[in-house]
Design a protein around this motif. Structure first.
Motif, short mmCIF file in Angstrom:
data_model
loop_
_atom_site.label_atom_id
_atom_site.label_comp_id
_atom_site.label_asym_id
_atom_site.label_seq_id
_atom_site.Cartn_x
_atom_site.Cartn_y
_atom_site.Cartn_z
N VAL A 1 -3.37 46.28 -17.31
CA VAL A 1 -4.70 45.82 -17.69
C VAL A 1 -4.65 45.36 -19.15
O VAL A 1 -4.08 46.05 -20.00
CB VAL A 1 -5.76 46.93 -17.50
N CYS B 1 0.68 50.38 -17.78
CA CYS B 1 -0.50 49.73 -17.20
C CYS B 1 -0.58 48.27 -17.67
O CYS B 1 -0.32 47.97 -18.84
CB CYS B 1 -1.75 50.49 -17.63
N CYS C 1 -3.18 55.20 -14.84
CA CYS C 1 -3.02 55.38 -16.28
C CYS C 1 -4.12 56.33 -16.80
O CYS C 1 -5.02 56.72 -16.06
CB CYS C 1 -3.07 54.04 -17.01
N ARG D 1 -6.58 55.82 -18.62
CA ARG D 1 -7.94 55.26 -18.61
C ARG D 1 -8.47 55.10 -17.19
O ARG D 1 -9.55 54.57 -16.99
CB ARG D 1 -7.97 53.91 -19.32
N HIS E 1 -7.12 53.28 -14.71
CA HIS E 1 -6.70 52.09 -13.96
C HIS E 1 -5.67 52.52 -12.91
O HIS E 1 -4.72 53.23 -13.24
CB HIS E 1 -6.09 51.06 -14.91
N CYS F 1 -4.46 47.53 -22.44
CA CYS F 1 -4.26 48.95 -22.11
C CYS F 1 -2.82 49.37 -22.40
O CYS F 1 -2.52 49.85 -23.48
CB CYS F 1 -4.64 49.24 -20.66
ZN ZN Z 1 -4.70 51.24 -18.01
#
Ligand code: ZN
Length: 279
Positions: free
Chosen positions: A14, A12, A30, A32, A34, A17
């Motif tokens: 981000v 990922c 991912c 989280r 995203h 992350c």
């Molecule tokens: Zn992520």
């Protein structure tokens, strides 16, 4: 042939992350949450908003088309052949992950995949380049991303990393390579395009990029191979204009006017290569 596209170890992008991206029906996601849509053509765009402001937006369609025409005419083929021959020796396993940073039109990975099974992923900042590569080589993975800061790959998972005439990121290259993995890099030699630069600028500047490259990578890598490819071949005026449009070197804009006056010329194409092993 990879049966499941996007099977390579992507991370990922981000900020902060970096978790593994897993594929679901239409996206990469991912842990989280995203998510990145998988385009209809099969590539994925991992650019973040801050990346889009880059002052270097990547190759234009015009540059891409120019390089494709040159390669189709065999101009630059020696570089591809030399890299393919080295890659055959360096890749040990059949499930090896091979990544091309700044992959452009994807020809190198595409050619390698016809020789042997690989889990191949090409990364480039240029959306037109990635669209082009995904259309031609749908069995490989193609990613739009900015590789200047963080590579969108998990740590220690890549067997062979290509970086040819691309921007350099030694720390991140070392991070994503598995122990004993290889980084194959190429830069223009000092006499690359010598005749064109002489015609356009009056006197050619020479710049040794390899010294800086070696110095930057020594903290992370062991040098295991080094060679130069050099051809001098007659090029038609149209091919010379394509070279100026398609080149990464800084001659393109300043050259346009004077290049128009050039006729057919013998042109030197010369690149220096190194192979590093991750220490
Ligand atoms: Zn992520």
């Amino acid at each position: 042939v990879i049966s499941d596209p996007l099977s390579v170890p992507l991370a990922c992008t981000v900020r902060g992350c970096g978790l593994p991206l897993r594929r679901n029906e239409r996206a990469l996601v991912c842990g989280r949450g995203h998510a990145y849509d998988i385009a209809r053509r099969g590539y994925v765009n991992l650019l973040q908003p801050q990346d889009r402001k880059s002052r270097v937006p990547g190759d234009s369609k015009a540059a891409l088309a120019a390089r494709a025409r040159l390669l189709a005419a065999g101009v630059g083929a020696a570089v591809v052949e030399a890299c393919l021959a080295r890659a055959d020796v360096l890749i040990a396993r059949h499930d090896s992950v091979v990544c091309d940073l700044g992959c452009g039109s994807g020809d190198l990975l595409g050619a390698l995949a016809t020789r042997r099974p690989i889990a191949g992923v090409g990364i480039d900042l240029s959306l037109p380049a990635i669209e082009h590569a995904a259309r031609r080589f749908p069995d490989l993975d193609w990613v739009v991303a900015n590789a200047d800061r963080h590579l969108p790959l998990l740590s220690a998972r890549v067997s062979l990393l290509f970086s040819l005439h691309a921007r350099r990121n030694p720390a991140e290259s070392a991070r994503v390579l598995e122990p004993g993995g290889f980084l194959l890099m190429g830069v223009p030699a000092p006499d690359d395009l010598l005749e064109l630069r002489t015609a356009i600028q009056g006197q050619p500047w020479t710049r040794n990029r390899m010294q800086a490259l070696l110095a930057e990578h020594t903290p992370f890598f062991t040098l295991v191979d080094r060679w130069t490819t050099r051809t001098r071949q007659p090029l038609a005026r149209e091919q010379i204009l394509d070279l100026l449009v398609g080149t990464y070197r800084g001659v393109r804009t300043a050259a346009a006017g004077r290049a128009a006056a050039l006729g057919a010329t013998d042109v030197t194409l010369a690149s220096e290569f190194v192979v590093f092993r991750r220490s």
